[in-house]
Write a protein that holds these residues in place. Sequence first.
Motif, short mmCIF file in Angstrom:
data_model
loop_
_atom_site.label_atom_id
_atom_site.label_comp_id
_atom_site.label_asym_id
_atom_site.label_seq_id
_atom_site.Cartn_x
_atom_site.Cartn_y
_atom_site.Cartn_z
N LYS A 611 53.34 47.66 21.58
CA LYS A 611 52.39 46.31 21.93
C LYS A 611 52.35 46.00 23.36
CE LYS A 611 56.49 43.40 20.86
NZ LYS A 611 56.84 42.13 19.90
N VAL A 612 51.27 45.41 23.86
CA VAL A 612 51.16 44.81 25.15
C VAL A 612 51.93 43.57 25.02
CG1 VAL A 612 49.52 44.36 27.03
CG2 VAL A 612 49.12 46.20 25.28
N VAL A 613 52.76 43.25 25.94
CA VAL A 613 53.54 41.99 26.01
C VAL A 613 53.15 41.31 27.29
CG1 VAL A 613 55.43 40.67 25.53
CG2 VAL A 613 55.23 43.01 24.55
N PRO A 614 52.22 40.19 27.49
CA PRO A 614 51.98 39.74 28.54
C PRO A 614 53.29 38.85 29.12
CG PRO A 614 50.25 39.56 26.96
CD PRO A 614 51.39 39.88 26.13
N ALA A 615 53.32 38.46 30.40
CA ALA A 615 54.51 37.43 30.69
C ALA A 615 53.39 36.62 31.52
CB ALA A 615 55.36 38.36 31.59
N GLY A 616 54.13 35.81 32.58
CA GLY A 616 53.47 34.62 33.33
C GLY A 616 52.34 35.25 33.99
N THR A 617 51.03 34.71 33.67
CA THR A 617 49.95 35.20 34.34
C THR A 617 48.93 34.07 34.57
OG1 THR A 617 48.38 37.08 33.72
CG2 THR A 617 48.89 35.73 32.02
N ALA A 618 47.65 34.27 35.10
CA ALA A 618 46.61 33.27 35.24
C ALA A 618 45.29 33.80 34.90
CB ALA A 618 46.75 32.82 36.97
N ALA A 619 44.27 33.02 34.64
CA ALA A 619 43.12 33.30 34.11
C ALA A 619 42.06 32.76 35.28
CB ALA A 619 42.57 32.76 32.99
N SER A 620 41.05 33.55 35.49
CA SER A 620 40.04 33.12 36.51
C SER A 620 39.41 31.85 35.95
CB SER A 620 38.96 34.35 36.98
OG SER A 620 38.22 33.63 37.70
N LEU A 621 39.22 30.93 36.79
CA LEU A 621 38.40 29.77 36.37
C LEU A 621 37.02 29.41 37.09
CD1 LEU A 621 41.76 27.35 36.68
CD2 LEU A 621 40.79 28.56 34.67
N LEU A 622 36.73 30.43 37.73
CA LEU A 622 35.50 30.20 38.47
C LEU A 622 34.37 30.36 37.46
CD1 LEU A 622 36.00 32.72 41.39
CD2 LEU A 622 36.01 30.33 41.29
N ASP A 623 32.91 29.88 37.93
CA ASP A 623 31.91 29.97 37.10
C ASP A 623 31.57 31.60 36.90
OD1 ASP A 623 29.07 29.96 36.07
OD2 ASP A 623 28.38 29.04 38.02
N PRO A 624 31.50 31.87 35.65
CA PRO A 624 31.17 33.37 35.42
C PRO A 624 29.77 33.90 35.78
CG PRO A 624 31.17 32.05 33.28
CD PRO A 624 31.61 30.95 34.42
N ASN A 625 28.87 32.95 36.49
CA ASN A 625 27.97 33.38 37.18
C ASN A 625 28.06 33.30 38.75
OD1 ASN A 625 26.26 34.15 34.91
ND2 ASN A 625 26.00 32.00 34.40
N ASP A 626 29.01 32.81 39.26
CA ASP A 626 29.37 32.81 40.64
C ASP A 626 29.41 34.21 41.10
OD1 ASP A 626 30.21 32.13 43.13
OD2 ASP A 626 32.15 31.10 42.52
N PRO A 627 28.80 34.84 42.09
CA PRO A 627 28.56 36.14 42.47
C PRO A 627 29.88 36.68 42.48
CG PRO A 627 27.00 34.84 43.90
CD PRO A 627 27.68 33.66 42.98
N PRO A 628 30.82 36.29 43.21
CA PRO A 628 32.22 36.95 43.17
C PRO A 628 32.82 37.19 41.66
CG PRO A 628 32.30 35.22 44.70
CD PRO A 628 31.03 34.92 43.92
N GLN A 629 32.55 36.27 40.57
CA GLN A 629 33.16 36.51 39.40
C GLN A 629 32.36 37.47 38.87
OE1 GLN A 629 36.07 35.20 38.37
NE2 GLN A 629 35.90 36.51 36.61
N LEU A 630 31.01 37.49 38.95
CA LEU A 630 30.06 38.56 38.28
C LEU A 630 30.71 40.01 38.72
CD1 LEU A 630 26.28 37.43 39.03
CD2 LEU A 630 27.60 37.70 36.76
N ARG A 631 31.02 40.09 40.19
CA ARG A 631 31.62 41.26 40.49
C ARG A 631 33.14 41.58 39.79
NH1 ARG A 631 32.62 41.56 45.72
NH2 ARG A 631 32.19 43.92 45.89
N GLY A 632 33.68 40.60 39.75
CA GLY A 632 34.89 40.47 39.14
C GLY A 632 35.20 40.18 37.75
N ALA A 633 33.92 40.46 37.14
CA ALA A 633 33.97 40.13 35.47
C ALA A 633 34.98 40.81 34.73
CB ALA A 633 32.64 40.38 35.07
N PHE A 634 35.55 42.17 35.41
CA PHE A 634 36.67 42.50 34.47
C PHE A 634 37.79 41.52 34.30
CE2 PHE A 634 36.74 43.61 39.10
CZ PHE A 634 37.87 43.43 39.34
N THR A 635 38.00 40.46 35.05
CA THR A 635 39.06 39.36 34.72
C THR A 635 38.69 38.44 33.81
OG1 THR A 635 38.28 38.09 36.70
CG2 THR A 635 39.87 40.01 37.34
N ASN A 636 37.41 38.62 33.34
CA ASN A 636 36.97 37.54 32.30
C ASN A 636 38.00 37.24 31.21
OD1 ASN A 636 34.81 36.94 34.06
ND2 ASN A 636 33.43 37.56 32.76
#
Length: 740
Positions: A611-636
């Motif tokens: 099993k994959v067991v996550p620990a302390g982590t964070a999620a991106s809160l940027l607008d999904p259409n913000d250009p950096p987040q489009l490029r970094g969409a693998f963090t969605n």
Amino acid sequence: MESTSLLRFLFLILGALLLLLFSRYWVHLPYPPSDKADFLDCTRYSPWCNSKNRIKSKFHPHLTQSSSKSATTSTRDHEYDVPRHPLDPLTVQEINTARSILHAYPPFSSSPSSLAIHSLSLDEPPKPTVLNWRPGDTLPRRRAAVVARFRGDPYVLSVDLSSGTVTRQPVPASGFPTMTVDDMTSSIWAPLADSAFNRSVLARGVRLSDLACLPISLGWFGTREEGRRLIKIQCYSAEGTANFYMRPIEGLTVVLDMDTKEVVNISDVGRDIAIPKSAGTDYRYDVVAAQNGAPKIRPLNPISIEQPAGPSFVVEGGHVVKWAGWEFHLKADARAGLVVSAASAVDPETGEKRAVMYKGFTSELFVPYMDPTDAWYFKTYMDAGEYGFGLQAMPLVRLNDCPRNAYYMDGVFPAADGRPYIQSNMVCLFERYAGDIGWRHSESPITGMEIREVRPKVTLVARMAASVANYDYIVDWEFQTDGLIRVKVGLSGILMVKGTSYSHMNQVSPKQDMYGTLLSENVIGVIHDHYITFHLDMDVDGVENSFVKVDIARQDTNPGESPRTSYLKATRHVAKTEKDAQIRLKLYAPKEYHIINPSKTTKLGNPVGYKVVPAGTAASLLDPNDPPQLRGAFTNNQIWVTPYNKSEEWAGGLFVYQSKGDDTLAVWSERDRPIENKDIVVWYTMGFHHVPCQEDFPIMPTVFSSFDLKPVNFFERNPILRAPPNMEKDLPVCTAAATA
Ligand SMILES: *[C@@H]1O[C@H](CO)[C@@H](O)[C@H](O)[C@H]1NC(C)=O
Ligand SMILES: *[C@@H]1O[C@H](CO)[C@@H](O)[C@H](O)[C@H]1NC(C)=O
Ligand SMILES: *[C@@H]1O[C@H](CO)[C@@H](O)[C@H](O)[C@H]1NC(C)=O
């Protein structure tokens, strides 16, 4: 202002190091004299230990072979290396062969010196070929995967090293290849050819000889970042400190064409902001000691772990690691940094070798800064695809980066002209005993039984540390004897800071958005995120696996059924397609994430899994259409699962630099392909929100997070039941008085 005094430019440290290594390789400088005992003699490294045990050479076959050339600097000669395993990285000779083939290949043959090699690494054989290979078999065909540019055009090629055949492959629709070290080094010098740039620097009161500049990838925000390779250069004053990062020439940004070195634009919006002072910024041991006098807290005594019989791992052929039940292939990679392949665990009940993971590595990083102003909005780094996570991994420091008895592995990478060079001591491998407990149980007096059973926890760590300009990332793959793999990332190094006219918080109005924290006079640590996305090609007890979400939810009891009104229930859902496996973590809707082999069960009938067991982590809160987040969409999402596809390795796309985000994991996953009972790849993203604080100045204490790959019904019972306890007689007592 003569050119030698400009040697403080950033990446010069890197550049100089590489040059040193190049010249060592090219001119065949003699290696340091033989000093075999240095690595093998316990007393040499532990003068205060009275154990006379030696680390037996059989534990380091690779080092022993080349021990006449390994020695104190541990620069090893790789000229005669030969590949021994299908996944072994390209050798010095193979890189030279690939270069010769490319130089003879039209159109490059017309002007070989115009060919820039952005990447040249092993084109791994097809997975079934690797899985069917056994030691002693002849190696499958050796091929090089090449990304190159010639007269402005990108090429993606596969080169057959024995036949010399070159095969062209499709080129991504947007973006450019990973920068070469040459691109970065030459770019930081280029603005000096522009007199307006010189004038801007001088107008800030900074001498040109004190200038230190950074090559900053600029992302993609629209047509301005299309059609040509651009880079932004920002500079600092290195006067009076090695930590020039704390002395920004705020607001001065040069846009440069990376190919022509033309200065496209100079933006100078920080003229009223003073350069922060140098006092208190240095972090080097001698300088800090000289500036601060005696420490004011109790010093620590020397500390180390002892391995009187030497380490328990072996490294065969330089890459195949065997330790406890584990066997895996380990290599350095220019883009991913460190790659773990073909990991298997021996079943302690049957002795059978059972597959766990075919390939695991850092696929991409995404580091968006949270300041939308002119000199900052574009800072949205992708350190693997833009800079090369492995290219930036500097030699590890003995006894500090890795403990005594560590085994060191070098990287062999191509320079922009295709010549191989050695990135020495880039990866280390060592056993860790941190005083932790593997398992334990004691009986209390009420049972009348005198039982005290405890097992120490010893693990094996494969480590690298990348220094991507200011920031340092430590990546550990830690293998436990109980079958667990912990992937750990540490962040240290130096913050990217912003100059400000504020020197105290009482000058800042509460309404003012500072985009960060005042860390020192005139220095703001800007808020930013770090995301590290791992590619995990799991092969749990075989290639065909399924991804199972185990929902943990409240079940209400029926009226009158029980004094309890509620309990927790675990319900399994097998993900059928990619969209079923796009996971966002939620504390109040918890799940376990199992990778199972649906055709294998334990004797009791449970599907075998990890099993994959996550620990302390964070999620991106940027607008999904913000250009950096489009490029970094693998963090969605924090977890994705895709069907295995050899060409889907890089979560941000093959060409990340200035890409529009049209070739990311998020795009692939939208195809919604079937993933049940298939060869699947799990992607896990670890995240950090970093709101800087004063303790991060002038250099940050390391912050760690991790995730685990943990066996779940993979073994029939506790796999370390038969682990022995520590015994006094096996452990020598080290005393300071033993030797002088
Ligand atoms: C800018 O300054 C550098 C360093 O003194 C010098 O080498 C260069 O020629 C100057 N550039 C121009 C255009 O004057
Ligand atoms: C130069 O940079 C400034 C500030 O970002 C911007 O306003 C201007 O449009 C840029 N000019 C060009 C030619 O890109
Ligand atoms: C494999 O990946 C490439 C790149 O994303 C894609 O073009 C191709 O269609 C994929 N193949 C399959 C069978 O999904």
